[in-house]
Structure formats: structure tokens, C-alpha cells
Design a protein around this motif. Sequence first.
Motif, mmCIF file in Angstrom:
data_model
loop_
_atom_site.group_PDB
_atom_site.id
_atom_site.type_symbol
_atom_site.label_atom_id
_atom_site.label_comp_id
_atom_site.label_asym_id
_atom_site.label_seq_id
_atom_site.Cartn_x
_atom_site.Cartn_y
_atom_site.Cartn_z
ATOM 1 N N PRO A 95 0.829 -1.207 0.000
ATOM 2 C CA PRO A 95 0.000 0.000 0.000
ATOM 3 C C PRO A 95 0.865 1.258 0.000
ATOM 4 O O PRO A 95 2.062 1.204 0.311
ATOM 5 C CB PRO A 95 -0.794 -0.126 1.309
ATOM 6 C CG PRO A 95 0.112 -0.904 2.212
ATOM 7 C CD PRO A 95 0.861 -1.858 1.318
ATOM 8 N N ALA A 96 0.258 2.378 -0.335
ATOM 9 C CA ALA A 96 0.966 3.659 -0.357
ATOM 10 C C ALA A 96 1.288 4.117 1.064
ATOM 11 O O ALA A 96 0.547 3.821 2.007
ATOM 12 C CB ALA A 96 0.111 4.714 -1.056
ATOM 13 N N PRO A 97 2.369 4.869 1.252
ATOM 14 C CA PRO A 97 2.709 5.345 2.590
ATOM 15 C C PRO A 97 1.684 6.311 3.163
ATOM 16 O O PRO A 97 1.603 6.472 4.384
ATOM 17 C CB PRO A 97 4.072 6.024 2.398
ATOM 18 C CG PRO A 97 4.163 6.322 0.937
ATOM 19 C CD PRO A 97 3.387 5.247 0.249
ATOM 20 N N GLU A 98 0.885 6.963 2.311
ATOM 21 C CA GLU A 98 -0.161 7.860 2.816
ATOM 22 C C GLU A 98 -1.341 7.092 3.403
ATOM 23 O O GLU A 98 -2.100 7.655 4.203
ATOM 24 C CB GLU A 98 -0.667 8.776 1.686
ATOM 25 C CG GLU A 98 0.346 9.770 1.148
ATOM 26 C CD GLU A 98 1.192 9.184 0.021
ATOM 27 O OE1 GLU A 98 1.935 9.961 -0.611
ATOM 28 O OE2 GLU A 98 1.107 7.952 -0.237
ATOM 29 N N SER A 99 -1.516 5.830 2.999
ATOM 30 C CA SER A 99 -2.736 5.113 3.400
ATOM 31 C C SER A 99 -2.447 3.653 3.763
ATOM 32 O O SER A 99 -3.023 2.737 3.168
ATOM 33 C CB SER A 99 -3.764 5.167 2.263
ATOM 34 O OG SER A 99 -3.211 4.620 1.068
ATOM 35 N N PRO A 100 -1.604 3.422 4.776
ATOM 36 C CA PRO A 100 -1.309 2.040 5.153
ATOM 37 C C PRO A 100 -2.315 1.426 6.118
ATOM 38 O O PRO A 100 -2.388 0.205 6.242
ATOM 39 C CB PRO A 100 0.058 2.159 5.828
ATOM 40 C CG PRO A 100 0.031 3.520 6.462
ATOM 41 C CD PRO A 100 -0.762 4.382 5.508
ATOM 42 N N LEU A 101 -3.090 2.264 6.821
ATOM 43 C CA LEU A 101 -3.906 1.751 7.923
ATOM 44 C C LEU A 101 -5.002 0.809 7.435
ATOM 45 O O LEU A 101 -5.275 -0.223 8.051
ATOM 46 C CB LEU A 101 -4.517 2.906 8.709
ATOM 47 C CG LEU A 101 -3.529 3.903 9.328
ATOM 48 C CD1 LEU A 101 -4.279 5.012 10.066
ATOM 49 C CD2 LEU A 101 -2.563 3.194 10.268
ATOM 50 N N ASN A 102 -5.654 1.149 6.335
ATOM 51 C CA ASN A 102 -6.729 0.287 5.835
ATOM 52 C C ASN A 102 -6.173 -1.049 5.363
ATOM 53 O O ASN A 102 -6.810 -2.086 5.518
ATOM 54 C CB ASN A 102 -7.512 0.997 4.723
ATOM 55 C CG ASN A 102 -6.694 1.171 3.458
ATOM 56 O OD1 ASN A 102 -6.709 0.333 2.567
ATOM 57 N ND2 ASN A 102 -5.959 2.272 3.373
#
Length: 482
Positions: free
Chosen positions: A177-184
Motif C-alpha cells: 500500500p501507499a505510505p499515505e494510506s497504510p492503515l486500511n
Amino acid sequence: MRSEELFIGGQWSKPSTAERIEVVSPHTEQPVAQVAAAAPADVDAAVAAARTAFDTGPWPRLEPAERIAAIRRLGALYDGRRDQMAQVITSEIGAPISFAARAQVGLPAMMLTAFCNLAESYPWIEVRPGMYGADVHIRREPVGVVAAIVPWNMPQFLIATKLVPALLAGCTVVLKPAPESPLNALLLAELIAESDLPPGVVSVLPGDGAVGEYLVRHPGVDKVSFTGSTVAGRAVAAACAADLKRVSLELGGKSAAIVLEDADPQAVAAAVRSASLSNSGQICNALTRILVPARRSEPFTDALAVELSALTVGDPADAATQVGPLVSRRQQERVRGYIDTGEAEGARLVTGGATMPDGVDTGWYVRPTLFADATNSMRIAREEIFGPVLTVIPYSDEDEAVAIANDSDYGLAGSVFTAHPERGLRVAARIRTGTFGVNQGYTMDPFAPFGGVKGSGYGRELGREGIDGYTDTKSISVAAQG
């Protein structure tokens, strides 16, 4: 959520370094979480686990029905965490919670079921009569270890378009995933762990571009599925070509909405607003060039201005919000720069602009902006802005509208609006894109293949073709008896 560990080969593991990714709220500009960052050693471990699982493990050798049942179990777990997933996405990328629930999470949940339905009727094994009396057995077999690299704008949707068909085909997957949106993605990893897939089948490695490049070039990877910018896509394609590695690319867009003179201005404006601004304009297939007949440009422009001016901009956690912030300060500055460029090039600013929206003091916001009286040679008409900016371009007749729509480096999506659908179909056939809509913004139908041409990439996701992309076709000739 397991933020201090990486999900490698189906197990939570300590990362190889102490590096962390800080996730910042686009609304408050404050940190919301820190997660472990993958390094090359973690990629090596994940690919090794995927390689073993593919080469000697049970997953590729299960009957398709068994893999379908496993993905349906994952889908049931996913349904139980949809509200949490939507809240996570809103916190990390600023998507309005209503859009996050409906599209960012609702569409992936729907695709889990849709892909399973497609897989049940997919021709995994087909027998054809050969020319010389022999039967030809056609087997569609998994391509191998897949590197799935997704951006931040529609993270769960884009994960689902890659992960689900790859797994159904029998592949093993390393997801970055992208570093801006890893939580999901880490929340999804928790669900995958609960679903009891065999060891090594899925890994989730948050990381930056360098980690993505290392994964793409890894000799243990058989196929790369990449969604991102056209610039990055060219680099991915070149790296894969060096090793003759399979690759599919879903890249940028600058899609045109062709508005014919018999279309209804209010209906067009509502459809364009929904198709282009739902995620603050951060959608690759957004309709950002609005082509209107010159002799009727005013009513269409006015209707669009009314729609954009009425949008509620603000806190993405508020159910009433329609437009949230952009994902980062860098993106905010980039989009504002395009607005300044549009004015400098001579386009008429109808509504919006480069200032903060009314009543908003913090966050990476951009006002929904509409330009008119533009030409297709302007930068705002040629380059992907990836923000809430629409450009109205007048045309003289249908042939010129088609020519303008096709005069683009991109070819991802588009639409035509008309009172006569059969005329719309004729126009659609003349536009060089991978996907198109008649009297709607292009709808992401899980049964319809999605992808582009030209600078928008190659390969298809969704539909039966979405499974095709993760299979190799083997033919076996069986000699006739007697």
C-alpha cells in the motif's frame, strides 16, 4: 490494529528496521498513527514466503471451488468491519465518510462477492476439438507470485481489484500500500489472518517508492499489477520488460464528457459532479474536460457552476460533507498551482479558486473550481490535476467534439450525454478510451472490464478479464484413440 508489525506470509512479524511511517490527517494536519515501514529484507522474506506457497503449497493446487469458498469467508469477515474500515480511510486520506462508506468500502465488499460469482462460471478447464482429430484441453493456470502496488486515493477498491482475482486464480500476493494510506491495508491484513488462508499466500508491506521499486525488480515475482501515475508506470513497465515479467498498468486519465446539444444541463451537471468530485477530484477516471456545444455553452456552464457552488466542503468525518481535503500539502499546492496556471493561460474562472474554502481554517483543502472558455491546448486541459478542478471547452460540431476528446495523451474513460442513447453509442465507438459511459459518469461495474489505452496504461481489471490477467493459458493436445 497491528501497527508495529508487518504481515509477512500470513503472520505478524517484527520489521527488519526501526523505520516508521507517520500517517497524518489531511483535515487536522496532525499525526493519527505510526506504522512499521518495510525494507528490502522484509520484501525478500515476503517474496520467499509467497514463492514457497506457490511452488509447493496447497493454494494453487486447490480446486477453484475451494478457493472461492475461502474468499467468501473473507468477504463475510469484511462485511462485519465495514464501518471501521470506512472510518480508517476517512482518517488517513480525508475521504468524506459518506463516500468512504459507499464507495471506498462498499464497492470492495461488492466486488468480493462479484468476483466469486464470476469465478464459479469461469472456464478454468475447457476442451476444444482440434483440427486433426485430437482433443485440445485448455487450462487457465495461476501466473505465480504477484506484486500488487496500489496508490492512496481509492485504496481498498484498488486492493480488491488486484488481490481478489489473483487469489481466486491461485496466485500468491505481496501487497504494497501507499505510505499515505497504510492503515486500511493493515486492517485488511487482520481480516486475512482471521480467514485462515494457507501460510505465505498474502503479505502486506507498507513502504515508500524505493520499497515498491525493489519489489517490482525482485526476481521471485512473476507479475506486477500497478496502479499509479503515468510517470511511475513507465518506470514499472521498463523494469518488468528487462526480465520479461508480466505487468498490468492502470495509470492516469484526463477524461472528457462530451455534452451534445440535446442533453439536459441540470442532468449533465449532476452526473459530472458525482463522477468527478466525489473524492475531492482524486479519481483517475474523473470527467475533468467538459466539452459543450459553443452555441449552448452558457446553460451548461451555469448549471455546472450551480452544482459546484452548492457542494458542502469541510470535515470529512461529518456525514453532510461532500468534498473533503486533498491527501497532502504537496497535493494541495500542486492543485492550487494548476488553478493559477489556468487563469494565467486565459481560461475564465467561473467559481472556486486557489484560496481556502469559506469557514475552513486548517487542512489541505481546495475549493471546487470551474473554468470556462478554455482550449484543449491549455495545461489545465491536458495534464492530470487530480483535484476538484473542471474545465469547460466549447466545440463547433460533433466531429470537433470527438477530435478534442481524442486529442489527449490519456485514454482511460469518458462519457457522452444526449437525449438519444443510440447516438451516444455511435459517439462512444469513436472515442479512443478503454471505458466509456452513455448518460452517466463511467460506473465501476464489477462485471465490466476497466482499464485504459495510450498513457493510461494497459491490461484490464474487473469482469472476467480481471481474472484473465492473473492466469496463463496452457493447451494440451490429446491424441485420438484407435
